[in-house]
Design an enzyme around this catalytic site. Structure first.
Site, PDB file in Angstrom:
ATOM      1  N   ALA A  17      -1.530  -0.543   7.267  1.00 33.55           N
ATOM      2  CA  ALA A  17      -2.136  -1.573   8.113  1.00 33.55           C
ATOM      3  C   ALA A  17      -3.355  -1.031   8.848  1.00 33.55           C
ATOM      4  O   ALA A  17      -4.435  -1.630   8.833  1.00 33.55           O
ATOM      5  CB  ALA A  17      -1.105  -2.105   9.105  1.00 33.55           C
ATOM      6  N   ARG A 106       3.236   4.909  -2.335  1.00 26.52           N
ATOM      7  CA  ARG A 106       2.700   4.660  -0.997  1.00 26.52           C
ATOM      8  C   ARG A 106       1.746   5.772  -0.551  1.00 26.52           C
ATOM      9  O   ARG A 106       0.682   5.502   0.026  1.00 26.52           O
ATOM     10  CB  ARG A 106       3.855   4.535   0.005  1.00 26.52           C
ATOM     11  CG  ARG A 106       3.418   4.269   1.430  1.00 26.52           C
ATOM     12  CD  ARG A 106       4.599   4.235   2.359  1.00 26.52           C
ATOM     13  NE  ARG A 106       5.461   3.095   2.089  1.00 26.52           N
ATOM     14  CZ  ARG A 106       5.336   1.905   2.671  1.00 26.52           C
ATOM     15  NH1 ARG A 106       4.377   1.721   3.559  1.00 26.52           N
ATOM     16  NH2 ARG A 106       6.158   0.921   2.380  1.00 26.52           N
ATOM     17  N   TYR A 193      11.624   0.374 -10.366  1.00 28.48           N
ATOM     18  CA  TYR A 193      10.433   0.163 -11.188  1.00 28.48           C
ATOM     19  C   TYR A 193       9.711   1.490 -11.382  1.00 28.48           C
ATOM     20  O   TYR A 193       9.888   2.443 -10.624  1.00 28.48           O
ATOM     21  CB  TYR A 193       9.490  -0.875 -10.569  1.00 28.48           C
ATOM     22  CG  TYR A 193       9.160  -0.673  -9.110  1.00 28.48           C
ATOM     23  CD1 TYR A 193       8.148   0.195  -8.715  1.00 28.48           C
ATOM     24  CD2 TYR A 193       9.857  -1.364  -8.121  1.00 28.48           C
ATOM     25  CE1 TYR A 193       7.834   0.364  -7.392  1.00 28.48           C
ATOM     26  CE2 TYR A 193       9.562  -1.193  -6.785  1.00 28.48           C
ATOM     27  CZ  TYR A 193       8.541  -0.329  -6.418  1.00 28.48           C
ATOM     28  OH  TYR A 193       8.246  -0.153  -5.086  1.00 28.48           O
ATOM     29  N   ASP A 270       3.765  -4.211  10.561  1.00 29.88           N
ATOM     30  CA  ASP A 270       5.140  -4.115  11.050  1.00 29.88           C
ATOM     31  C   ASP A 270       5.229  -4.182  12.562  1.00 29.88           C
ATOM     32  O   ASP A 270       6.271  -4.535  13.109  1.00 29.88           O
ATOM     33  CB  ASP A 270       5.783  -2.813  10.566  1.00 29.88           C
ATOM     34  CG  ASP A 270       6.245  -2.880   9.124  1.00 29.88           C
ATOM     35  OD1 ASP A 270       6.272  -3.998   8.570  1.00 29.88           O
ATOM     36  OD2 ASP A 270       6.580  -1.828   8.557  1.00 29.88           O
TER      37      ASP A 270
END
Length: 374
Positions: A17, A106, A193, A270
């Site tokens: 973010a 990430r 995945y 978040d």
């Protein structure tokens, strides 16, 4: 447009973010400083999914080619029962051939954002513990679940423990697989995945009454995860046999913040709307926030009005997604007759009305933040 030029902005938090916001703001001419308490931008966790509603933002910021190189393209989602039998297919990419669904590590995405932000002129200050909020003209709180900025704006409120514990792990897996796979069992489910680098991401969630601390960095014995999913079939036993390191955390439900800003301080990601990981939209919403906050500040001269417009625009969408993620937690964990009926219904819809099934996600994936009118 043009109201961001030469403005000084402080961002607290060097995650997805904060770095996306810093990059977008700097590209519009703002002087941005990012303050991060960690000594280095080491992102814990593993894989995340970037659906088109966030991918278009990253592409507009000039990161599309680099993102393509470091990500794995997704064809959609396959739902399985606990034995491994396919229940439903969601070939999302085939329905949207002009849009990209991606799997990415990430840490690699954070690295990409940090490099791009610094190249755009952002000052990144690490190892900085925030004792008191900076006395700046604009402070953006992108400081996550335990946000200091959120607490200043809304007070301290205890989250609600959902009664669910999650595990996260990476394993080696060279087998190609373009789908996110969800294996649904009684009171538990597992999502997996592929990631670039011959890796497979695993997230497993189980309902259990004992409390586990929130956060991703709590190590656990891999045997606990293997035991919890011992009755699962298909490829799951093979995947779990390769576990080496496992992290565990408790899933807590947080309310969407009532107050996102006070005219000088604003929260995103978040910090504003923590989301359970059952729609893969946590990081995606943070990226949407970063773009739309930048748009509001650049287009609306009065800062108070810009921040108010940002919250008014975002709150309904993020609230709807948070509620949908909460509902998915229940749908994945059906028991007894409800599970039999639910899976039978999914099989029928997937076989005879797959378009109808996928239309239920249009409001999430077809949303284009860059086309939003402020």
């Amino acid at each position: 447009m043009g109201h961001l030029k030469e403005r000084d902005i402080t961002v607290i938090g060097g995650g997805i973010a904060g770095l996306t916001a810093a990059l977008a703001l700097s590209q519009r001419g703002a002087h941005v400083q990012v303050m991060e308490r960690a000594e280095a931008l080491r992102q814990l966790g593993a894989g995340i999914q970037i659906s088109p509603n966030a991918g278009i933002v990253l592409e507009t910021l000039g990161l599309g080619p680099a993102l393509d190189k470091m990500s794995w393209r997704s064809d959609g989602v396959l739902l399985h029962d606990h034995a491994g039998r396919q229940v439903a297919a969601l070939p999302l990419a085939a329905r949207r051939p002009d849009l990209s669904f991606r799997f990415v590590h990430r840490a690699r995405l954070v690295e990409l954002l940090a490099n791009a932000a610094e190249n755009a002129g952002v000052t990144l200050t690490l190892n900085t513990e925030i004792e008191a909020l900076p006395d700046a003209a604009l402070v953006i709180g992108a400081d996550g679940l335990h946000s200091r900025v959120r607490e200043v704006l809304n007070g301290r409120r205890a989250p609600f423990f959902t009664g669910q514990t999650a595990w996260r792990a990476l394993i080696s897996d060279p087998e190609p697989d373009a789908y996110a796979r969800v294996f649904m069992g009684s009171g538990r489910h597992l999502v997996s995945y592929r990631l670039p680098g011959d890796l497979r991401n695993i997230v497993a969630v189980m309902e259990r009454p004992d409390w586990a601390e929130e956060g991703w960095s709590h190590p656990d014995d891999p045997e606990n995860l293997r035991a919890a999913f011992a009755r699962f079939g298909g490829p799951v036993p093979g995947w779990l046999s390769r576990l080496e390191n496992v992290s565990k955390w408790g899933l807590f439900r947080h309310d969407v913040a009532e107050r996102w800003h006070d005219g000088r301080r604003v929260i995103i990601g978040d910090a504003a709307h923590p989301t359970l990981p059952f729609l893969a939209q946590g990081a995606v919403l943070a990226i949407e926030d970063a773009w739309l906050l930048t748009e509001a500040l650049d287009r609306i001269e009065d800062q108070q009005a810009a921040l108010a417009r940002f919250q008014a625009l975002r709150a309904p969408r993020v609230t709807r997604i948070v509620e949908a993620a909460n509902a998915n937690a229940r749908n994945y964990h059906l028991r007894g007759p409800a599970r039999l009926v639910g899976h039978a219904g999914l099989r029928a819809i997937s076989r005879f009305a797959s378009e109808r099934l996928m239309r239920g996600f249009d409001w999430i994936y077809d949303y284009d933040p860059t086309a939003e009118r402020l």
